[in-house]
Scaffold this active site. Structure first.
Site, mmCIF file in Angstrom:
data_model
loop_
_atom_site.group_PDB
_atom_site.id
_atom_site.type_symbol
_atom_site.label_atom_id
_atom_site.label_comp_id
_atom_site.label_asym_id
_atom_site.label_seq_id
_atom_site.Cartn_x
_atom_site.Cartn_y
_atom_site.Cartn_z
ATOM 1 N N GLY A 43 0.777 -1.239 0.000
ATOM 2 C CA GLY A 43 0.000 0.000 0.000
ATOM 3 C C GLY A 43 0.806 1.285 0.000
ATOM 4 N N GLU A 97 3.301 4.316 5.942
ATOM 5 C CA GLU A 97 2.056 3.548 5.822
ATOM 6 C C GLU A 97 1.050 4.286 4.956
ATOM 7 O OE1 GLU A 97 0.528 0.907 6.017
ATOM 8 O OE2 GLU A 97 0.276 0.095 8.012
ATOM 9 N N ASP A 98 0.197 3.506 4.298
ATOM 10 C CA ASP A 98 -0.895 4.122 3.549
ATOM 11 C C ASP A 98 -2.001 4.586 4.496
ATOM 12 O OD1 ASP A 98 -1.538 1.507 4.286
ATOM 13 O OD2 ASP A 98 -2.148 0.863 2.287
ATOM 14 N N ASP A 101 -5.562 1.936 10.625
ATOM 15 C CA ASP A 101 -6.947 1.649 10.995
ATOM 16 C C ASP A 101 -6.968 1.324 12.494
ATOM 17 O OD1 ASP A 101 -9.563 0.892 11.114
ATOM 18 O OD2 ASP A 101 -9.431 -0.730 9.680
ATOM 19 N N PHE A 148 -14.534 2.771 4.137
ATOM 20 C CA PHE A 148 -13.544 2.012 3.394
ATOM 21 C C PHE A 148 -13.114 2.786 2.155
ATOM 22 C CE2 PHE A 148 -11.443 -1.217 1.001
ATOM 23 C CZ PHE A 148 -10.810 -1.954 1.988
ATOM 24 N N ASP A 155 -6.130 -0.777 -1.599
ATOM 25 C CA ASP A 155 -6.845 -1.734 -2.444
ATOM 26 C C ASP A 155 -8.152 -2.198 -1.816
ATOM 27 O OD1 ASP A 155 -5.427 -3.276 -0.366
ATOM 28 O OD2 ASP A 155 -6.242 -5.009 -1.432
ATOM 29 N N ARG A 161 -5.534 0.025 -6.607
ATOM 30 C CA ARG A 161 -4.353 0.716 -6.054
ATOM 31 C C ARG A 161 -3.866 1.811 -7.002
ATOM 32 N NH1 ARG A 161 -2.337 -2.466 -1.732
ATOM 33 N NH2 ARG A 161 -2.557 -4.721 -1.987
HETATM 34 P P1 IMP Z 1 -4.577 -1.972 11.063
HETATM 35 O O1 IMP Z 1 -3.584 -2.949 11.626
HETATM 36 O O2 IMP Z 1 -5.992 -2.249 11.489
HETATM 37 O O3 IMP Z 1 -4.199 -0.524 11.322
HETATM 38 O O4 IMP Z 1 -4.587 -2.265 9.517
HETATM 39 C C1 IMP Z 1 -4.155 -1.370 8.586
HETATM 40 C C2 IMP Z 1 -4.172 -2.030 7.214
HETATM 41 O O5 IMP Z 1 -5.504 -2.442 6.847
HETATM 42 C C3 IMP Z 1 -3.752 -1.019 6.171
HETATM 43 O O6 IMP Z 1 -2.363 -1.028 5.964
HETATM 44 C C4 IMP Z 1 -4.542 -1.470 4.950
HETATM 45 O O7 IMP Z 1 -3.842 -2.483 4.262
HETATM 46 C C5 IMP Z 1 -5.801 -2.078 5.528
HETATM 47 N N1 IMP Z 1 -6.923 -1.098 5.537
HETATM 48 C C6 IMP Z 1 -7.511 -0.545 6.612
HETATM 49 N N2 IMP Z 1 -8.484 0.308 6.250
HETATM 50 C C7 IMP Z 1 -8.520 0.307 4.896
HETATM 51 C C8 IMP Z 1 -9.318 1.018 3.907
HETATM 52 O O8 IMP Z 1 -10.213 1.836 4.191
HETATM 53 N N3 IMP Z 1 -9.028 0.735 2.597
HETATM 54 C C9 IMP Z 1 -8.068 -0.145 2.217
HETATM 55 N N4 IMP Z 1 -7.299 -0.810 3.107
HETATM 56 C C10 IMP Z 1 -7.522 -0.587 4.434
HETATM 57 MG MG MG Z 2 -1.506 -2.090 4.265
#
Ligand code: IMP
Ligand code: MG
Length: 175
Positions: A43, A97-98, A101, A148, A155, A161
């Site tokens: 990402g 990071e992209d 969450d 989302f 993605d 992407r």
């Molecule tokens: P976390 O460990 O819950 O912070 O997960 C983060 C990862 O979940 C990101 O690096 C993304 O790959 C994916 N992710 C979380 N939210 C989204 C979204 O809205 N769109 C796309 N990917 C997401």
């Molecule tokens: Mg990711």
């Protein structure tokens, strides 16, 4: 606008402006430091490329591929699918990071990189779903609601992407 999108959340111009501002702040904050950007694939790709152009430092770039096992526990066990190529001992690390969450993956990676001898480990994220975590990354492009999003590296089932802006996916695609 792509037919899969409900709306465009952040335009290409706004992303570029955010990269410019983040890059200027990082340049100012990391003068004289030994900096390595660690991009989390896949990402991070558009973001790390655009951001790095605006960071005026002699930095290094490395990448990692990690995936977290999502279960009921908060331990955030991490699977490293592609690891760092060289030592980060004594480096000031910026994880790129992209989107953050829950932040579970990041918390685990941050601790792991500190254990490898990093001098400091901070997070640069283009997007932060602020309601879902209390990580407070040091550098954030945009705080967003819990929706989302896809595009600019993000993605949905490995697609979208390559969209040059960030949009909200229509609910019918993930319900
Ligand atoms: P976390 O460990 O819950 O912070 O997960 C983060 C990862 O979940 C990101 O690096 C993304 O790959 C994916 N992710 C979380 N939210 C989204 C979204 O809205 N769109 C796309 N990917 C997401
Ligand atoms: Mg990711």
């Amino acid at each position: 606008m792509k037919e899969i999108l409900k709306k465009i959340l952040i335009t290409a111009e706004e992303i570029d402006q955010a990269c410019k501002e983040l890059g200027a702040n990082i340049t100012k904050d990391y003068q004289g430091k030994k900096v390595v950007l660690i991009g989390l694939l896949k990402g991070c790709i558009p973001f790390i490329g655009d951001l790095a152009k605006y960071i005026d430092l002699d930095l290094e770039v490395q990448y990692m591929v990690v995936s977290s096992y999502r279960g009921g526990t908060s331990s955030g066990e991490l699977q490293i699918k592609y690891d760092l190529e060289s030592s980060i001992n004594g480096y000031d690390v910026l994880i790129i990071e992209d989107i953050v969450d829950s932040g579970k993956t990041l918390e685990t990676i941050q601790a792991m990189l500190m254990n490898k001898g990093a001098n400091s480990v901070e997070v640069v994220t283009l997007l932060n779903k602020i309601a879902n975590n209390n990580l407070k990354p040091k550098y954030v492009g945009f705080e967003i609601e819990n929706e989302f999003v896809v595009g600019y590296g993000l993605d949905f089932q490995e697609k979208y992407r390559n969209i040059p802006y960030i949009g909200i996916l229509k609910e019918e695609y993930y319900d």
